[in-house]
Scaffold this active site. Structure first.
Site, PDB file in Angstrom:
ATOM      1  CE  LYS A  71      -3.787   2.551   0.616  1.00 57.42           C
ATOM      2  NZ  LYS A  71      -3.424   3.795   1.237  1.00 57.42           N
ATOM      3  CD  GLU A 107      -2.658   8.278  -3.992  1.00 63.14           C
ATOM      4  OE1 GLU A 107      -3.046   7.151  -3.642  1.00 63.14           O
ATOM      5  OE2 GLU A 107      -2.696   9.270  -3.225  1.00 63.14           O
TER       6      GLU A 107
END
Lengths: 335, 335, 335, 335
Positions: free
Chosen positions: D184, D191
């Site tokens: 993550k 991102e």
């Protein structure tokens, strides 16, 4: 002085020249004997070293960062309250903070010293960045003064008159424990950036003849639009020498670059796999913790990683994606 | 000498000191008169300037890059075959290539000279990067030698003996037309990288006290994990001074930094909107044309753009995206 | 349609499917015949092509950027006032501006179309970024609509109701001449950044097992401080697949990455020498001219240059400097 | 489910829809009651929560990273051997490793789950990156399956047939403890890079009208050489919409960008101070530890720091240096 490698041995010599008494040890008997012959007191064990020093002792370690803790463990039982241990190697300042606490519990002082100067320090003197408590640092002032270059190593900054401050002599008590290695860490981070700036600029000059070469003219490669603008064959050793005088970018690193290029303009005996020591990485870690932007220093570190092939898998992924969306085989262009 | 601004006037003074005859002009009558009173021959028009020089003339322009073409247009009709025009300003080397062709058609020589040294050049001498044909450059050697710092401005590079080469004196004929400004362009590109390296490093030191400050503890902000590691309040003027002697990162830019910090440690009279001149941009353009990586120099230029707020719209887009996917309001974190 | 390469041929097929009449030509006779057999009108010369089209003609060129000017030179004399030439290749928008002026002088229209979609466009449709005068663009709307994916290719953006705008169908008249290729150029610049972001992130996962490997423990290398934190052997094909659904970073490039990794997790048939087409470079040039910061896009381009070894000389310089100041041999660390 | 914030509450709703029994708690009584009214079992203390769950319990924490340790300390004594605690927040994986050891000592299982999906997850489903021991992860499979988007959320990757793997459904057991948050973390690092790529590209389009504006013509500023190339006024909301269909750069982040721009093309309600959560920083730390280059991800993080003014002191230093060597006042150019 524990550790008589490249740096340690030269520092002892500089101290001897200044009239300091030095007790020296190293795991390699022969280097101890060599310095003995130059006037140092040789010790062939830590016990012997401790015995030959009078309390309050000042024990300077000049060791690879990875073995400092081991050395400390063996050294500490031999010391007495009030003694000072100096770590002059490239320790991470986090380790300084931990060690200082451990030593304080035994009434010992810990002083961390970042030392810059490399193989030239014997003649030029060493730039010393010092962290620790005020008292033991004060006691060591004569040692720092002897190792440091002295005020005459550079013209005085306009506005600084009178008796030169320690910083003007080339040593500075930067703050509490860890401060010395913190400042040295950032010093090395800056060093990476400076080195990269020169290297990239000279590489642009190196490729300024790209318009002279024939280029692939396959359908997917965009040709150089203006080959007439890239017809220069620069003499890099001369350009580096030129910039040493009068220019805005003169520096000691440029002096060294001029020397390196003078000897071998194509640098053919280097592979270009550039190492990085801990300091460059730790500088980044500090910047991230502080949340301050360091685009140039980050780029310099990343480029070193790249130079060693650590980005190869990422590069392959780029080629793989290009193949997926455009049917591009490697060495062809497009999008 | 056409153009008696900061640089031009000081260069005339340095030439006069060396015993050169200088005819000077400028649109501002008073600066011409001032240099007249110091021994230069004043001219109050280009015609007068041309008349007072004997063929083959050497006319040195020290003008803003934007007005050089205008000046040339008015100057060229006043010159005779064999004369040389020198552009010592910050022209783009593409313009040099074009102008050299234009002048050659009239049997005039064009020499481009990148000049580094700034406001300090009068005393330090100027570093001169020269492009042009061999013959006119040779004729100008005494001028270059008088402007340049001379070999004694730095210790000689080990291995360089005997009569000092021009580069060792601070001037170099780098190649054909444009070569001078090309090398100067890259010089300034490097300068950006060096400056940024110091600035970023010192900024890390500046924020090394971040653990001393209380931080927002709202749910979305990750707190500093180890505030105990960032408790340092460094004295930046002293650190900059320290690094000037004996360290690997000593340089003239560091000398200047130490001076600037000495006068105003917080630099409170600067806003931090950093200008960039053409050279930094052109350096990037050259690197892109050549296809050579310049991660550090690119980063330095990009940071200057950012410092002037040119990235604000991009930053707003980031905040807008964060709001879209996470409902994040600005100043909050997450992902 | 002039040029029946990978892109051109597929675009003709998509137009034929939509019921458009297409006259096609290419220097390779066999590809013309192949499309003839699929319903296109074959032409074996530009003359034949011009003859088979009724005025006002619309001639779409799908050619390598390097040969467009040649093709135009031969094509223009065959056209009549009011005809439109479309350049759907990867031209630099500077060339569009020049060509549009040239064609306008002969009462011809020039329309530049940036086409994205790659080898998948036949099925997915092509994203069309269009520049030129209003009138010829309007005339071509049915062609654009047939090539574009159509509104159903993505869910509609909330707030967009009623009849879908052209942009929602996948084509847009972006502005005057050059606007199409300008937007396509920036599109590709973004593409480089996106690709690099995935590649770098996956490379971090790829090396997350670094703590499992033994490392050099020579004196100058700082050991990994916390090998216990890097004991992960991630299954990259599965991770890439995972992120395709529900995550913030889902994208078409990720879809392709998942496919590439699925087929060959180690990407062993790629060398990692990543090409760059003109657009990535021109994007940088535009950013520099505009003075806007693009740290991510610059980094992505620089990394491609690095991947092809164009930074090798710079890397050697770094090693040479390290040797000079520290006596460091390559593969060792320090500062 | 402990913690009914934006994410936690939506996840409970998604689980309820799938028929799962959920016991929920939060420090805010009203949100517990709200979910009670929607079918969840409300608990107003951890004790009550523990009592209402049958062993082996599965307790999912959806809390800010900063309070997880506190919650664990209060929760653990209420659990029995064989129970599993799931941390679905944004914890640093280093903390996962530590906590897993602590819980294992009490025969409890710890599972770390990185959850992506943001405010859209209730409808879209959540992408789940899972770390922990095999057994407790297997037991939670129905929960993961209910939260994940399911295979139909994207077209299947060519070559993947038969029964969809967990990754294809949007959840994946990535490895031992910490693996979930590691993946993550890197996901968020990517991102940042993706977001910056779009933002920078759109900013270039935003400034493509720079040639239309008058510019300072003071002597030291290099004027834009080719204003005629920057005369475009792009409609950014339409361009972002355009790229959503058929282009190579389509993505969910682009969908969101198109939505944001549609609502407010100038983004005037954002200041551009972009936050960063821990993950972006930790991604960098991991890359540095691994020694892998991440020029794009580093740049993206640095730009966020810059956007918040954390580079101001560095920028002032640059201006100060420029003043020192060139007498440049800010807003002027040169070198």
């Amino acid at each position: 002085m524990i550790g008589l490698g490249r740096m340690g041995a030269a520092m002892v010599r500089r101290l001897l020249r200044a009239g300091h008494r030095c007790v020296v040890t190293d795991v390699r008997r022969e280097v101890v004997e060599e310095l003995q012959s130059e006037g140092a007191v040789g010790a062939f064990s830590l016990e012997e070293l401790a015995r030959q020093l009078q309390a309050p002792r000042a024990v300077w370690m000049m060791l690879p960062a990875g073995v400092v803790d081991d050395a400390l463990e063996r050294l500490v039982p031999l010391l007495s309250a009030g003694d000072t241990v100096i770590d002059g190697g490239n320790s991470y300042y986090h380790d300084d903070l931990r060690r200082a606490v451990q030593l304080r519990a035994r009434d010992l002082h810990y002083v961390d010293v970042g030392v810059s100067g490399g193989v030239w320090g014997l003649e030029r003197g060493y730039c010393l960045m010092i962290g620790g408590e005020r008292e033991p640092v004060r006691r060591l002032e004569p040692v720092f003064a002897a190792l440091a270059p002295g005020v005459e190593a550079a013209t005085r900054t306009p506005g600084r008159d009178g008796s030169p401050s320690p910083a003007e002599q080339g040593w500075l008590h930067c703050g509490p424990n860890g401060a010395g290695h913190f400042v040295k860490m950032v010093h090395n981070g800056i060093e990476y950036g400076l080195m990269a700036a020169y290297a990239e600029g000279l590489n642009i000059l190196h490729h300024a003849d790209v318009g002279l070469h024939r280029h692939d003219t396959d359908a997917e490669t965009t040709p150089l639009r203006n080959p007439e603008d890239y017809q220069y064959s620069f003499d890099l050793p001369e350009v580096a020498e030129l910039w040493r005088r009068g220019s805005v970018i003169g520096s000691w690193l440029l002096d060294l670059t001029a020397h390196a290029l003078r000897g071998n303009p194509e640098l053919s005996h280097f592979s270009g796999h550039v190492s990085d020591s801990g300091e460059g990485r730790w500088t980044q870690a500090a910047a991230i913790d502080e949340g301050v932007p360091t685009p140039v220093l980050s780029s310099a570190l990343n480029q070193r990683f790249s130079s060693r092939g650590e980005g190869d898998f990422a590069d392959k992924l780029l080629s793989a994606m290009r193949f997926e969306f455009g049917g591009h085989l490697e060495k062809k262009g497009g999008g």
